[in-house]
Structure formats: structure tokens, C-alpha cells
Design a protein around this motif. Structure first.
Motif, PDB file in Angstrom:
ATOM      1  N   GLY A 261       0.866  -1.177   0.000  1.00  0.00           N
ATOM      2  CA  GLY A 261       0.000   0.000   0.000  1.00  0.00           C
ATOM      3  C   GLY A 261       0.895   1.216   0.000  1.00  0.00           C
ATOM      4  N   ILE A 262       0.375   2.353  -0.450  1.00  0.00           N
ATOM      5  CA  ILE A 262       1.230   3.533  -0.551  1.00  0.00           C
ATOM      6  C   ILE A 262       0.554   4.700   0.156  1.00  0.00           C
ATOM      7  N   SER A 263       1.320   5.371   1.018  1.00  0.00           N
ATOM      8  CA  SER A 263       0.794   6.479   1.809  1.00  0.00           C
ATOM      9  C   SER A 263       1.214   7.800   1.177  1.00  0.00           C
ATOM     10  N   LEU A 264       0.686   8.893   1.716  1.00  0.00           N
ATOM     11  CA  LEU A 264       1.016  10.220   1.195  1.00  0.00           C
ATOM     12  C   LEU A 264       2.515  10.521   1.310  1.00  0.00           C
ATOM     13  N   PRO A 265       3.177  10.244   2.456  1.00  0.00           N
ATOM     14  CA  PRO A 265       4.629  10.489   2.511  1.00  0.00           C
ATOM     15  C   PRO A 265       5.408   9.715   1.448  1.00  0.00           C
ATOM     16  N   TYR A 269       7.657  11.192  -1.486  1.00  0.00           N
ATOM     17  CA  TYR A 269       9.035  10.724  -1.653  1.00  0.00           C
ATOM     18  C   TYR A 269       9.303  10.356  -3.109  1.00  0.00           C
ATOM     19  N   LEU A 270       8.408   9.585  -3.714  1.00  0.00           N
ATOM     20  CA  LEU A 270       8.593   9.171  -5.103  1.00  0.00           C
ATOM     21  C   LEU A 270       8.610  10.379  -6.041  1.00  0.00           C
ATOM     22  N   VAL A 271       7.741  11.366  -5.774  1.00  0.00           N
ATOM     23  CA  VAL A 271       7.719  12.578  -6.599  1.00  0.00           C
ATOM     24  C   VAL A 271       9.033  13.338  -6.454  1.00  0.00           C
TER      25      VAL A 271
END
Length: 503
Positions: A261-265, A269-271
Motif C-alpha cells: 500500500g502507498i501512503s502520502l509520505p 518521496y517518489l515525486v
């Protein structure tokens, strides 16, 4: 009074940064170095001869006055790391605007592996310092003295880690080209290379079992293990992972891509990582038109290419080997980029984003002991009161080393990843028999039974399903006793109840 030159300010900045943001998630090599020093093992080693001597001396001095050797040797690494970055700053400053030089030095310093090796018990930062110094002095002035000093520094670096021998050929070609005499360059090189070679041979005979055969076996210790130097179909993917690890660390990246699952942080980070990567690509494209116009850039490019090919062939998944070409390529970029306002602003923006991403998502989390896989795993095992007759079943051997270093407990450790060679079915059968007959307590980590798919080095011989099938007879007998967090995922620690094992 000592004058605070720009180089000294860069040195002090990074030294203070490394001290206030230490690495408390040190890995396998750090603990292996410390345990060898504590136990008096491998005081000399074929691949990092002088480093082991240097490490042993610091270990004895620090423990002699009651200090933690890990912190003392890590501090020594921080001094050398800060010095390397100061030299990189000067190297760029002599060829570009001061603000570009400062931007380049900060970006190189914010590379994950620069921070990691500058805050750990590791040889790579010492080697990098000697590599940068040798390239700096070789290109500083067109004279015999600079050549002799450059090759002397390179030789000392080779004695710290054999990998620096990769830089010898491009440095010789560069030096002979500028002097228009290959013989002259060979003579400058031989003043230090021959004594260095003699030191290696003498130590090889002294450290081995004796004779030419023993000395050769000692010098080729790693290739003899047969675990490196193989190019296969997964090398490109493994290389991408190794480079990502060297530049960004990888813990947050693994958590974002494989955490379920992927959270906002993690999205942020990826951006941020993507933007900083795009910035470096733009800067690299800007630099390409100038690289071939400068002999210094050509030397750096040739050296980085050799290190890049070696990393791809030798151990593409290992961020430590990618550390060298990454630093060299970034240095090339900043001595070759243009001076337009657009390029300068791109460099500044890239520096800010890159530093923010790595500091907040990698450096600071790794500086907290409770985020350390090695320490949390060792602490969990210590609470179970294991002794040397017990067994840990795990593919994270750094945890066992941390348990030994911090608690002086040495249980055995096994994993499917490191089983002996032979027909797989027979090897697995013998391993299952060993586990069934083992008389001590047995602790099994969940990610040994169900290994994470992104840890590709675990699947050189056995697939994910074969791991699980190997432990199938024991699954019903596992009792949860604790858990630790491994890069964003909780991993259960089990104890095997022997009486319930399926025969």
C-alpha cells in the motif's frame, strides 16, 4: 589563527552534518569489521589490507579508553568523508563557478552512499578519498611531482582496497598523454606501485599457509568463493536496484513499491526522487557537449566507465560498488555543465529537492536506533535469552552479527540462500533433516519462509516457492515470540516447538 577557506567550510559543514545525523542502521560489513577487530581475526585482508590494520588500531585505542569502537571508527569515517567532499568542491571550483562547485559538492554529499559510508565502519569512504585525491593531484599541474604524488596516493588507496587498481590504466594514459611520454609516466607510477606490489606479496606469503599456492589462494580469496562476477539475465534489473540503493538508499523506495500500500509520505518521496533524478538528467545532458572538450573530464569519464562496468559484472545489486561511478559521474557533470541561468537554477532546485528527500526519508530515519534492522533484530533475539548452542534461521545475517557485537551471544545461523552447492532436492532434504535433528532452540524469521520478491539476490538458486516448500514441514510447529519492522513491514519472529514438528 586558521583561515576559514571555502574548502575548510565545506569540510566543517559535512563533518558537523555527519556527526549530528549518524548512522545507527549499520550493515553486515560494519559488524563483520568490528567483530574481526574484537576477536583479532583478519588483521590483514587481501582486499582491504591497510584498512583492517587501521580499523584494528582504532578499535584497540577506543576500547582501551572505554569508548564504543563503532562510534569512534564511524567518526573517523566522517572525517574522511568530509575531507573527500572538500576535495571534490575544490576540484569543481577550479573548473566552474564557486556556486556551481558548492552545489555539486552538496549534491554528492547528499548521495545516500556518501552519507552511509561516511557514518559507518566501512572501507569505501577511505578508498573514495584516495581516489579523489589522486585524480585531483594528477590534474592539478603538468609536472613530475604531481604525477608521482597522484600515483602514490592511488597506491595507498589500493592498499586500503584493491578496487582502486581499476583507476590505474586511465590515469597512466592521461599522464602519458599530457607528458607525451609513456616511459616517463611509467617511471612516475613505478616509484609507488612497485613498493605497493612488494608489500602485497610479502603480506600474502606471511598471512597464508605458506608457499606460492597459499599466497595465490589468499590474494584471490573473494573470486574463489564463486559468488561474484557473473552476468545473467537479471543483471540489468539488479543494477537498477544497486544504483537506486547507492543514490537514494532504498528503504523508503522498497517500502513505497513493496509495502502492500502507498501512503502520502511515500507518494511525496517518489515525486521528490523523480524530480531530483530528472534534474540530474537535465544537468547531465547539458554537460555532455563539454565533456569531450576537456582532458580532465575525459579522464574522469573513462575512470567512471571502468568502475561502472566492474560494478555491473562483479556485484550489480551492491550499492557499494556503484558508489564509485555515481560520485565520479556527478563530479563530471558539475565540472562540465554550462553557466546559463537556466542550468544554474536547475542545479540549485535539484540540490534542494535531492537533499530534502534523502535527509528526511533516509538519513534521519536511519539515525534512529529503533529503525535499525540490525539493532532491533539483535534486541529481540537478546530478550529470548539464546546461547551459542541455539540456531537462528534468517536471511539477514547482519542481525546475528549485531547480536554478537552488542550482547556477545553467538548462535548459529542458517538460510536457504546460503546452502551448500549440489542438487537442489538433495540439498533441501539434508537441510530439513538438519533442522529436524537440531537439539538447541530454533528461531525462524518470517521473511526467511516467505522472502520478499524484491530481494533478488536471495533467488540465485532457489525460488520464493522453494523457500516456503522447504519450511513446510515446520510451519504448524511455529510459535510467534516477537516481531520487528523491516523497511516498513512487520516481520514475525517464531520459535519452533520441537515436539510438534511433522516427521
Amino acid at each position: 589563527m586558521i583561515k576559514l577557506t571555502p574548502e575548510r567550510l565545506v569540510f566543517l559543514f559535512f563533518l558537523v552534518f555527519f556527526i549530528f545525523v549518524p548512522n545507527n542502521d549499520q550493515g553486515y560489513d560494519s559488524y563483520a569489521f568490528l567483530l574481526d577487530a574484537r576477536d583479532g581475526l583478519e588483521i590483514v585482508h587481501p582486499h582491504h589490507l591497510l584498512y583492517n590494520v587501521f580499523k584494528h588500531i582504532l578499535f584497540l585505542l577506543s576500547t582501551g579508553v572505554g569508548l564504543d569502537a563503532m562510534k569512534v571508527i564511524s567518526l573517523a569515517s566522517s572525517v574522511l568523508g568530509a575531507l573527500s567532499l572538500a576535495v571534490i568542491f575544490r576540484f569543481i571550483r577550479q573548473r566552474a563557478l564557486p556556486e556551481i562547485a558548492l552545489t555539486g559538492a552538496i549534491i554528492v554529499g547528499m548521495v545516500f552512499s556518501s552519507w552511509y559510508y561516511s557514518t559507518s565502519v566501512e572501507v569505501n569512504i577511505v578508498t573514495m578519498m584516495f581516489l579523489i585525491l589522486s585524480l585531483y593531484y594528477l590534474t592539478r599541474e603538468n609536472g613530475d611531482r604531481s604525477s608521482i604524488l597522484a600515483f602514490l596516493l592511488l597506491t595507498i588507496g589500493i592498499l586500503f582496497h584493491q578496487i582502486l587498481i581499476l583507476a590505474l590504466i586511465p590515469m597512466l594514459i592521461y599522464d602519458s598523454s599530457r607528458h607525451r611520454s609513456f616511459v616517463r609516466s611509467i617511471r612516475s607510477c613505478m616509484y609507488s606501485i612497485i613498493p605497493g606490489f612488494v608489500i602485497y606479496i610479502v603480506v600474502a606469503f606471511a598471512a597464508s599457509d605458506g608457499g606460492i599456492t597459499g599466497a595465490f589462494a589468499w590474494l584471490t580469496k573473494y573470486p574463489g568463493l564463486g559468488r561474484w562476477g557473473v552476468v545473467h539475465s537479471g543483471s540489468l534489473i539488479a543494477s537498477a536496484g544497486g544504483i537506486a540503493k547507492a543514490v537514494f538508499g532504498g528503504s523508503m523506495l522498497r517500502q513505497a513499491l513493496y509495502g502492500g500500500g502507498i501512503s502520502l509520505p511515500e507518494i511525496l518521496y517518489l515525486v521528490g526522487a523523480g524530480l531530483s533524478l530528472c534534474g540530474m538528467i537535465i544537468l547531465f545532458i547539458s554537460a555532455t557537449k563539454n565533456i569531450l572538450k576537456k582532458t580532465d573530464s575525459i579522464l574522469m569519464a573513462a575512470t567512471s566507465l571502468i568502475f561502472l562496468v566492474f560494478a555491473f559484472w562483479w556485484a550489480p545489486q551492491d550499492g557499494g560498488f556503484w558508489f564509485y561511478p555515481v560520485v565520479l559521474i556527478m563530479t563530471i557533470i558539475f565540472i562540465s555543465i554550462g553557466n546559463s541561468a537556466l542550468i544554474r537554477n536547475t542545479a540549485y532546485a535539484t540540490m534542494i529537492i535531492f537533499a530534502f528527500v534523502n535527509i528526511t526519508c533516509e538519513f534521519v530515519p536511519a539515525s534512529r536506533i529503533n529503525n535499525s534492522v540490525s539493532r532491533s533484530g539483535a534486541d529481540a533475539l537478546a530478550k529470548l535469552a539464546l546461547d551459542d548452542n541455539d540456531l537462528i534461521v534468517a536471511n539477514m545475517p547482519q542481525i546475528r552479527l549485531a547480536l554478537d557485537y552488542h550482547y556477545r551471544v553467538k548462535p548459529k545461523i542458517k538460510s536457504v540462500a546460503y546452502l551448500e552447492d549440489g542438487p537442489k532436492s538433495e540439498v533441501i532434504r539434508r537441510y530439513q533433516s538438519f533442522l529436524s535433528d537440531f537439539e538447541g532452540r530454533m528461531i525462524i524469521f518470517e521473511n526467511e519462509i516467505y522472502p520478499e520478491s524484491h530481494r533478488r539476490f536471495l533467488f540465485g538458486r532457489f525460488s520464493q516457492s522453494e523457500y516456503t516448500e522447504t519450511y513446510q514441514p515446520f510451519l504448524s510447529s511455529l510459535v510467534p515470540v516477537d516481531s520487528i519492522r523491516v523497511y516498513g513491514k512487520w516481520v514475525t519472529i517464531y520459535e519452533l516447538e520441537k515436539d510438534d514438528v511433522q516427521k
